[in-house]
Design a protein around this motif. Structure first.
Motif, PDB file in Angstrom:
ATOM      1  N   ASP A 173       5.624  12.821   4.986  1.00 12.04           N
ATOM      2  CA  ASP A 173       5.610  12.694   6.379  1.00 12.04           C
ATOM      3  C   ASP A 173       4.267  13.124   6.771  1.00 12.04           C
ATOM      4  OD1 ASP A 173       7.953  11.569   6.647  1.00 12.04           O
ATOM      5  OD2 ASP A 173       9.275  13.399   7.356  1.00 12.04           O
ATOM      6  N   LEU A 229       7.104   3.766   2.196  1.00  7.70           N
ATOM      7  CA  LEU A 229       8.023   4.655   2.540  1.00  7.70           C
ATOM      8  C   LEU A 229       8.027   6.129   1.664  1.00  7.70           C
ATOM      9  CD1 LEU A 229      11.271   2.685   3.227  1.00  7.70           C
ATOM     10  CD2 LEU A 229       9.777   3.932   4.802  1.00  7.70           C
ATOM     11  N   ARG A 262       7.504   6.365  10.184  1.00  9.63           N
ATOM     12  CA  ARG A 262       9.168   6.687   9.710  1.00  9.63           C
ATOM     13  C   ARG A 262      10.080   6.532  10.465  1.00  9.63           C
ATOM     14  NH1 ARG A 262       9.315   7.777   4.594  1.00  9.63           N
ATOM     15  NH2 ARG A 262       7.718   9.424   4.637  1.00  9.63           N
TER      16      ARG A 262
END
Length: 231
Positions: free
Chosen positions: A204, A200, A222
């Motif tokens: 991005d 996580l 995500r």
């Protein structure tokens, strides 16, 4: 970064070749079952010389061809917690699965341990073949599963999608899924920690090159991967 990807002949495990350009040294990542001919052609066509083999984990479908690739100064790099699997990965799969692999492969499975094995740990940075590679420990699929992070992207990819780095995730993260945890050495609790604390936090803009299936991005995973929701 010059990048090639092709699946093995069994279970479609992805093998990757990374290099700074033609005529240079390269890294071979996860050479699985039946990749030798394709790998040989890629190396010949682009005049590449393997400097090292990087293994995301020690399962047979990701390491079967490591010894044909390794030799001389070319070592296999594997996390210390999965080092034992390279002694004989055939011993760590069930008899029915081995029979299925041999039937699909069309030959009896054999194994010879690589002559040179370098054990790595999470947090290490490797300088190999002109590339900087970060080793990130992410247990769950196996005890020694790792991600390999590279601070660049394959040639031409950034023109199509907003990515600025590459992460090879092995069988930790796939497009829309994750690796199974019910095999020997797997742990659902460890996988959940790895997803929460390792996967996580990836940016991005990271391009994800998984051990099976198509490439993806962390932005997409995500937003859409059900196994990352609610962590």
């Amino acid at each position: 970064m010059l990048t090639f990807a092709f699946p093995g002949r069994v279970i479609d495990a992805n093998c990757y070749v990374l290099a700074t350009g033609p005529g240079e040294e390269c890294l071979v990542v996860d050479p699985g079952i039946g990749i030798e001919d394709t790998l040989r052609e890629v190396l010949r066509e682009h005049r590449l010389r393997p400097a090292a083999v990087l293994l995301t984990h020690g399962h047979l479908d990701h390491v079967y061809s490591v010894t044909p690739v390794c030799g001389g100064d070319t070592a296999a790099y594997v996390h210390s917690d999965d080092r034992y699997r390279l002694e004989d990965p055939l011993a760590h799969i069930s008899a029915p699965l081995l029979a299925m692999v041999e039937q699909q492969f069309g030959a009896r499975a054999t194994w010879r341990e690589p002559e040179r094995v370098v054990e790595v740990t999470g947090g290490q940075t490797l300088e190999l073949a002109g590339l900087t590679v970060d080793v990130v420990h992410a247990p769950g699929h196996t005890e020694g599963s790792v991600l390999f992070g590279v601070p660049t992207v394959p040639d031409g990819v950034a023109d199509q999608v907003d990515v600025r780095s590459t992460v090879l995730t092995g069988d930790v993260l796939f497009a829309g899924s994750i690796g199974r945890t019910d095999l020997p050495g797997g742990s659902d609790a460890a996988m959940q920690r790895s997803l929460r604390e390792v996967v996580l936090p990836l940016p991005d803009t990271a391009l994800v090159l998984p051990g099976h299936g198509p490439a993806t991005t962390m932005d997409r995973e995500r937003a859409t991967n059900p196994y990352l929701q609610g962590l």
